[in-house]
Design a protein around this motif. Structure first.
Motif, mmCIF file in Angstrom:
data_model
loop_
_atom_site.group_PDB
_atom_site.id
_atom_site.type_symbol
_atom_site.label_atom_id
_atom_site.label_comp_id
_atom_site.label_asym_id
_atom_site.label_seq_id
_atom_site.Cartn_x
_atom_site.Cartn_y
_atom_site.Cartn_z
ATOM 1 N N LYS A 2 17.218 -6.920 52.425
ATOM 2 C CA LYS A 2 16.374 -5.987 53.166
ATOM 3 C C LYS A 2 15.418 -5.286 52.214
ATOM 4 C CE LYS A 2 19.665 -4.909 56.756
ATOM 5 N NZ LYS A 2 20.377 -3.867 57.408
ATOM 6 N N LEU A 3 14.356 -4.811 52.771
ATOM 7 C CA LEU A 3 13.331 -4.125 51.991
ATOM 8 C C LEU A 3 13.891 -2.860 51.344
ATOM 9 C CD1 LEU A 3 10.415 -4.000 51.088
ATOM 10 C CD2 LEU A 3 9.878 -2.775 53.187
ATOM 11 N N ARG A 4 14.705 -2.146 52.091
ATOM 12 C CA ARG A 4 15.292 -0.907 51.574
ATOM 13 C C ARG A 4 16.177 -1.206 50.363
ATOM 14 N NH1 ARG A 4 18.163 3.061 55.564
ATOM 15 N NH2 ARG A 4 16.215 4.154 55.450
ATOM 16 N N THR A 5 16.995 -2.215 50.446
ATOM 17 C CA THR A 5 17.874 -2.599 49.352
ATOM 18 C C THR A 5 17.041 -3.053 48.157
ATOM 19 O OG1 THR A 5 19.498 -3.326 50.970
ATOM 20 C CG2 THR A 5 19.811 -4.067 48.714
ATOM 21 N N PHE A 6 16.003 -3.827 48.436
ATOM 22 C CA PHE A 6 15.129 -4.301 47.373
ATOM 23 C C PHE A 6 14.471 -3.131 46.635
ATOM 24 C CE2 PHE A 6 10.900 -5.665 45.946
ATOM 25 C CZ PHE A 6 11.275 -6.653 45.039
ATOM 26 N N LEU A 7 13.982 -2.151 47.383
ATOM 27 C CA LEU A 7 13.349 -0.979 46.772
ATOM 28 C C LEU A 7 14.348 -0.167 45.943
ATOM 29 C CD1 LEU A 7 10.924 0.241 49.579
ATOM 30 C CD2 LEU A 7 10.326 -0.846 47.428
ATOM 31 N N LEU A 8 15.555 -0.026 46.443
ATOM 32 C CA LEU A 8 16.588 0.695 45.696
ATOM 33 C C LEU A 8 16.929 -0.021 44.389
ATOM 34 C CD1 LEU A 8 19.037 1.948 48.486
ATOM 35 C CD2 LEU A 8 17.555 3.326 47.029
ATOM 36 N N VAL A 9 17.012 -1.326 44.416
ATOM 37 C CA VAL A 9 17.300 -2.097 43.215
ATOM 38 C C VAL A 9 16.159 -1.960 42.219
ATOM 39 C CG1 VAL A 9 17.573 -4.452 42.318
ATOM 40 C CG2 VAL A 9 18.839 -3.734 44.337
#
Length: 162
Positions: A2-9
């Motif tokens: 997900k985009l949110r997970t990608f941004l957090l990483v």
């Protein structure tokens, strides 16, 4: 992913090295500041040492001058008392001048009128070292028996007829 997970990483992978670099930079700055503080303290300690040594040498010179007085005989103690009082006025850092016999009994002390009863200094370490070595001695900060306050005593042996 997900985009949110990608941004957090991405944010996590960016922040962790930045925080590490910041921690190292702070540690280096702290070490530099500590070294600078140590150097400044060392400089001040050396300056104080020179000043104290100069004061001790000046005091010893003044005491050696007093020791040459011809008025140290018991009959002339009044004149010696006056000479010592004038020397104390010249050396403003002096609290007092005392004349002590080898048993530790004070013969005179400028903190008391001539002839006043005075406490013994036989127990003072500096006095004992002066008797043993026959050399001038400088005490640590000690309680002065006559002054009733903490003092640094400079003792000078005065030998007459052996």
């Amino acid at each position: 992913m997900k985009l949110r997970t990608f941004l957090l990483v991405v944010v996590g992978l960016t922040l962790v090295p930045l925080l590490g670099v910041a921690a190292i930079a702070i540690w280096w700055a702290h070490q530099d500041e500590r070294r600078a503080m140590e150097q400044a303290l060392l400089y001040h300690a050396r300056s104080l040492t020179v000043a104290v040594d100069r004061e001790v040498e000046t005091t010893l010179a003044g005491l050696k001058g007093l020791a040459t007085s011809g008025d140290l005989d018991p009959a002339n103690l009044g004149r010696f008392y006056e000479q010592a009082r004038l020397a104390r006025e010249a050396y403003r850092r002096w609290l007092t001048v005392a004349l002590v016999d080898p048993s530790g009994r004070q013969v005179l002390n400028l903190l008391r009128p001539l002839g006043s009863p005075l406490p013994s200094v036989a127990d003072l370490e500096t006095f004992q070292r002066t008797l043993k070595t026959g050399e001038p001695q400088v005490s640590d900060l000690v309680m002065g028996p006559t002054a009733g306050r903490r003092v640094i005593a400079i003792t000078l042996p005065l030998l007459r007829e052996g």
